[in-house]
Design an enzyme around this catalytic site. Structure first.
Site, PDB file in Angstrom:
ATOM      1  N   LEU A   1      47.016  49.719  39.037  1.00  0.00           N
ATOM      2  CA  LEU A   1      48.453  48.674  39.660  1.00  0.00           C
ATOM      3  C   LEU A   1      47.778  47.361  40.527  1.00  0.00           C
ATOM      4  O   LEU A   1      46.543  47.234  40.840  1.00  0.00           O
ATOM      5  CB  LEU A   1      49.255  49.011  40.304  1.00  0.00           C
ATOM      6  CG  LEU A   1      50.702  49.923  39.671  1.00  0.00           C
ATOM      7  CD1 LEU A   1      51.313  50.758  41.166  1.00  0.00           C
ATOM      8  CD2 LEU A   1      51.394  49.379  39.186  1.00  0.00           C
ATOM      9  N   SER A   2      48.648  46.035  40.727  1.00  0.00           N
ATOM     10  CA  SER A   2      47.849  45.387  41.386  1.00  0.00           C
ATOM     11  C   SER A   2      47.911  45.687  43.239  1.00  0.00           C
ATOM     12  O   SER A   2      48.613  47.023  43.517  1.00  0.00           O
ATOM     13  CB  SER A   2      48.784  44.147  41.940  1.00  0.00           C
ATOM     14  OG  SER A   2      48.646  43.376  42.612  1.00  0.00           O
TER      15      SER A   2
ATOM     16  N   SER B   1      45.941  45.115  33.056  1.00  0.00           N
ATOM     17  CA  SER B   1      46.012  45.429  32.024  1.00  0.00           C
ATOM     18  C   SER B   1      47.612  46.532  31.507  1.00  0.00           C
ATOM     19  O   SER B   1      46.798  48.119  31.795  1.00  0.00           O
ATOM     20  CB  SER B   1      44.579  45.831  31.376  1.00  0.00           C
ATOM     21  OG  SER B   1      43.936  46.686  32.206  1.00  0.00           O
TER      22      SER B   1
HETATM   23  P1  ADP Z   1      43.253  44.952  43.105  1.00  0.00           P
HETATM   24  O1  ADP Z   1      42.187  44.173  42.356  1.00  0.00           O
HETATM   25  O2  ADP Z   1      43.618  46.196  42.094  1.00  0.00           O
HETATM   26  O3  ADP Z   1      44.380  43.976  42.731  1.00  0.00           O
HETATM   27  P2  ADP Z   1      41.578  44.728  45.222  1.00  0.00           P
HETATM   28  O4  ADP Z   1      40.875  45.101  44.958  1.00  0.00           O
HETATM   29  O5  ADP Z   1      41.702  43.364  44.908  1.00  0.00           O
HETATM   30  O6  ADP Z   1      42.772  45.219  43.873  1.00  0.00           O
HETATM   31  O7  ADP Z   1      42.224  45.264  46.732  1.00  0.00           O
HETATM   32  C1  ADP Z   1      42.263  46.908  46.971  1.00  0.00           C
HETATM   33  C2  ADP Z   1      42.437  46.810  48.237  1.00  0.00           C
HETATM   34  O8  ADP Z   1      42.367  48.369  48.769  1.00  0.00           O
HETATM   35  C3  ADP Z   1      41.026  46.648  48.818  1.00  0.00           C
HETATM   36  O9  ADP Z   1      41.472  45.591  50.038  1.00  0.00           O
HETATM   37  C4  ADP Z   1      40.118  47.255  49.403  1.00  0.00           C
HETATM   38  O10 ADP Z   1      39.660  47.393  50.626  1.00  0.00           O
HETATM   39  C5  ADP Z   1      41.356  48.628  49.476  1.00  0.00           C
HETATM   40  N1  ADP Z   1      40.809  50.344  49.138  1.00  0.00           N
HETATM   41  C6  ADP Z   1      40.611  51.138  49.823  1.00  0.00           C
HETATM   42  N2  ADP Z   1      40.443  51.621  49.257  1.00  0.00           N
HETATM   43  C7  ADP Z   1      39.788  51.918  48.435  1.00  0.00           C
HETATM   44  C8  ADP Z   1      38.729  52.663  46.936  1.00  0.00           C
HETATM   45  N3  ADP Z   1      38.784  53.842  47.468  1.00  0.00           N
HETATM   46  N4  ADP Z   1      38.778  51.698  46.077  1.00  0.00           N
HETATM   47  C9  ADP Z   1      38.969  50.537  46.133  1.00  0.00           C
HETATM   48  N5  ADP Z   1      39.786  49.550  47.008  1.00  0.00           N
HETATM   49  C10 ADP Z   1      39.961  50.392  48.167  1.00  0.00           C
END
Ligand code: ADP
Length: 206
Positions: free
Chosen positions: A40-41, A113
């Site tokens: 998910l986003s 995706s």
């Molecule tokens: P996506 O790319 O899936 O849309 P993002 O990477 O942009 O998501 O954002 C994820 C958020 O979750 C970030 O703020 C990140 O710091 C936080 N987060 C917390 N725990 C985790 C983890 N285990 N792995 C990845 N992101 C994490």
């Protein structure tokens, strides 16, 4: 579109390269692979992909991250978010990733995706063992609470249509190579899990 492409390429003859994928991999001292992060986003795809890339780079691996920023603004800038365009977006990313893998690179992609069919089509483009599907497992509640880009709030207000998890489905992978608990574990724990898996799979020696 695809008919045109088929017709356009029917007279193209492959040139046999002497520098093969195997030779590139020997030079790199690791295999090429496609790490396909899906979820998910706000699940953590980009964060995890970049953190894994950092860890791999520090180990001397050749890597490249493909994400919305470098794909939607360039190669796929002509595409929108209709079902057809989303499919075409994933198809192009898959084809481009395949070339990177052929070049001996460890490619990391970070795209929602949401559809199994699209992901399995990319898997089908790859040689057996090259495609590593990593499900970033985070509940919609956690993603919405994070709301990194403020998109969930907009989607709830009805300002974004077809938003995955709210007004458009996300199909959880049936049989991913890896489930990274990005909604419940630390980033460091998730990175360590991915790196350990790549070692077990013989993609690189750590
Ligand atoms: P996506 O790319 O899936 O849309 P993002 O990477 O942009 O998501 O954002 C994820 C958020 O979750 C970030 O703020 C990140 O710091 C936080 N987060 C917390 N725990 C985790 C983890 N285990 N792995 C990845 N992101 C994490």
């Amino acid at each position: 579109m695809s008919d045109q492409i088929k017709n356009a390429s029917s007279n193209v003859v492959w040139h046999h390269a002497t520098v093969t994928r195997e030779r590139r991999q020997q030079l790199n001292e690791h295999r090429g692979a496609l790490l396909w992060f899906t979820g998910l986003s706000g699940a953590g795809k980009s964060t995890l992909a970049h953190a894994v890339e950092e860890a791999l780079h520090q180990q001397g691996c050749r890597t490249f991250v493909l994400d919305g920023d470098n794909v939607r603004h360039g190669l796929c800038s002509d595409l929108g978010f209709s079902e057809t365009d989303r499919k075409e977006n994933i198809r192009r990313i898959g084809e481009m990733s395949k070339l990177f893998v052929e070049a001996g690179t460890i490619v990391l992609t970070a795209f929602i995706s949401p559809f199994r069919e699209d992901r399995s089509r990319v898997r089908g483009l790859c040689q057996h063992g090259d495609f590593i599907e990593i499900f970033c497992d985070s509940s919609i509640e956690v993603c919405e609470q994070r709301d990194v880009k403020g998109l969930y709030q907009k989607a709830r207000q009805g300002l974004i249509k077809d938003f995955t998890g709210i007004s458009s489905p996300y199909q959880v992978p049936d049989n991913p190579e890896l489930i990274a608990p990005t909604g419940s574990e630390t980033l460091e724990a998730c990175v360590a899990q991915v790196i350990a898996f790549l070692g077990q799979r013989g993609i690189a020696k750590f």
